[in-house]
Design a protein around this motif. Sequence first.
Motif, mmCIF file in Angstrom:
data_model
loop_
_atom_site.group_PDB
_atom_site.id
_atom_site.type_symbol
_atom_site.label_atom_id
_atom_site.label_comp_id
_atom_site.label_asym_id
_atom_site.label_seq_id
_atom_site.Cartn_x
_atom_site.Cartn_y
_atom_site.Cartn_z
ATOM 1 N N PHE A 144 -76.191 61.212 -5.887
ATOM 2 C CA PHE A 144 -76.866 62.312 -6.580
ATOM 3 C C PHE A 144 -77.313 63.368 -5.581
ATOM 4 O O PHE A 144 -77.045 64.555 -5.763
ATOM 5 C CB PHE A 144 -78.068 61.782 -7.358
ATOM 6 N N TRP A 145 -77.990 62.943 -4.525
ATOM 7 C CA TRP A 145 -78.507 63.916 -3.555
ATOM 8 C C TRP A 145 -77.367 64.658 -2.860
ATOM 9 O O TRP A 145 -77.469 65.864 -2.602
ATOM 10 C CB TRP A 145 -79.386 63.215 -2.525
ATOM 11 N N SER A 146 -76.262 63.973 -2.572
ATOM 12 C CA SER A 146 -75.172 64.630 -1.849
ATOM 13 C C SER A 146 -74.467 65.675 -2.696
ATOM 14 O O SER A 146 -73.852 66.597 -2.150
ATOM 15 C CB SER A 146 -74.159 63.587 -1.366
ATOM 16 N N THR A 147 -74.556 65.546 -4.015
ATOM 17 C CA THR A 147 -73.918 66.526 -4.892
ATOM 18 C C THR A 147 -74.896 67.553 -5.436
ATOM 19 O O THR A 147 -74.525 68.388 -6.264
ATOM 20 C CB THR A 147 -73.228 65.806 -6.068
ATOM 21 N N HIS A 148 -76.137 67.497 -4.996
ATOM 22 C CA HIS A 148 -77.146 68.493 -5.386
ATOM 23 C C HIS A 148 -77.819 69.024 -4.120
ATOM 24 O O HIS A 148 -78.993 68.735 -3.846
ATOM 25 C CB HIS A 148 -78.193 67.867 -6.327
ATOM 26 N N PRO A 149 -77.079 69.760 -3.303
ATOM 27 C CA PRO A 149 -77.603 70.172 -1.994
ATOM 28 C C PRO A 149 -78.844 71.048 -2.065
ATOM 29 O O PRO A 149 -79.726 70.933 -1.216
ATOM 30 C CB PRO A 149 -76.423 70.912 -1.364
ATOM 31 N N MET A 150 -78.932 71.950 -3.048
ATOM 32 C CA MET A 150 -80.122 72.794 -3.136
ATOM 33 C C MET A 150 -81.356 71.963 -3.455
ATOM 34 O O MET A 150 -82.441 72.183 -2.901
ATOM 35 C CB MET A 150 -79.904 73.880 -4.204
ATOM 36 N N LEU A 151 -81.197 71.005 -4.350
ATOM 37 C CA LEU A 151 -82.317 70.130 -4.694
ATOM 38 C C LEU A 151 -82.696 69.252 -3.504
ATOM 39 O O LEU A 151 -83.872 69.034 -3.206
ATOM 40 C CB LEU A 151 -81.920 69.269 -5.890
ATOM 41 N N ALA A 152 -81.667 68.761 -2.797
ATOM 42 C CA ALA A 152 -81.924 67.941 -1.611
ATOM 43 C C ALA A 152 -82.680 68.735 -0.559
ATOM 44 O O ALA A 152 -83.619 68.229 0.082
ATOM 45 C CB ALA A 152 -80.612 67.416 -1.043
ATOM 46 N N GLN A 153 -82.270 69.990 -0.361
ATOM 47 C CA GLN A 153 -82.949 70.826 0.627
ATOM 48 C C GLN A 153 -84.411 71.031 0.263
ATOM 49 O O GLN A 153 -85.297 71.004 1.124
ATOM 50 C CB GLN A 153 -82.242 72.180 0.724
#
Length: 398
Positions: free
Chosen positions: A259-268
């Motif tokens: 999930f985090w790897s495919t949502h980079p803006m959210l991860a950032q």
Amino acid sequence: ADSEETPPTEDPEEVPVPKNSAIELVKTGVFNDRDGDGFADVGETISYSFTVRNIGNVTLREVTVIDLRIAVNGGPLAALAVGASDATTFTGSYVVTQDDIDAGKVDNLATVTGKDPQDNPVEDTDLHNQPLPQNPALTLVKSAFPTSYSSVGQVISYGYLVTNSGNVTINQPITVTDDKVTASCPAEPAGLAPGESITCTAEYTIVQGDLDSGSVTNTAYATGKNPSKDPNDPESDVTSPTDTETVHAGELVTRTQGFWSTHPMLAQLAWDGGSGYDHIFPGVEAVSVIGDKLICGRPVTSEMEPGSNQLMGGFWSDIAKKSDKADRSALDQARMQLLQQLLAAELNASAFGSIPVGGSGKFAEWEGLLCGTDKAAIITAVEEATFFNESGDSGTFT
């Protein structure tokens, strides 16, 4: 026969008057509470006045006043008649220091000197004690991480921010008393100055009874010593108001590494901290059990955008690698897998306050293994971190 002689006339006797040269000094002080808060603050002042009086029977001259702490303004008086006094010529001002406030007073000695008509010196001294109003005070703000728990053995980390909210230095020992755990505080040899803070810590391990009750509540307060009192006197204790924290049982909330790897803006956002998607992210640096953006002592960067600090799909890091791509060794393959799962776990801690089974120390344990060369231990850590990231995969953002 009667004599007609005149009796001799007696000369009057001159009686010398004893000369008594003497002078008196009375010193007074007024504390100037500049901000009107009722307590002394560094930089506030004491105004002094000096009254000199001739208590002898001869005129005095060259009358002056000196003070051990301050510069005295005014004078000298050319002459001071018998019985005369002067309360306006000599004045002075003193700037209050933190040491004075800690002592609760300012003591200083003044001396008046003069000469009688025969140039004999006369003097008097006056020791003045100026009380300074103290306000010894501590505050305590308690926090807990994570803010919920879901399993036996999970560790709750408590932080206690102890602040000197008064006007006197608080001396050691500074302690925190908690009704459920034993807190540890850093040593401050010089004491805690007004406005300064220290952070004390404690940990609590969840037991079955906590799951059954649905919450863990505990109350704490801080204690220190007033420097102007005997430390063995119970009245020297300075105690903060209590603060209570409740951590509730709840479902573990995480998102997977995928999930985090495919949502980079959210991860950032979760990595750096900020607001978005109707969620507030403290950022990994604000998570006490993580505390920085480093992996193996190096900053996390993106190889997909050289020179940037953005987290991107694979969660690459600039940690040293001994091989690349297809030539990567089994050890490095395990390390890269752990790196991805560790970063996802730290993002889950920032986003949801989630902590792995085994406690908050797992983050440091996994990072320590990643930085090492024990392949078997690294593979075990990958399994643990993956289980944590997948076991509560239910976090939502809108």
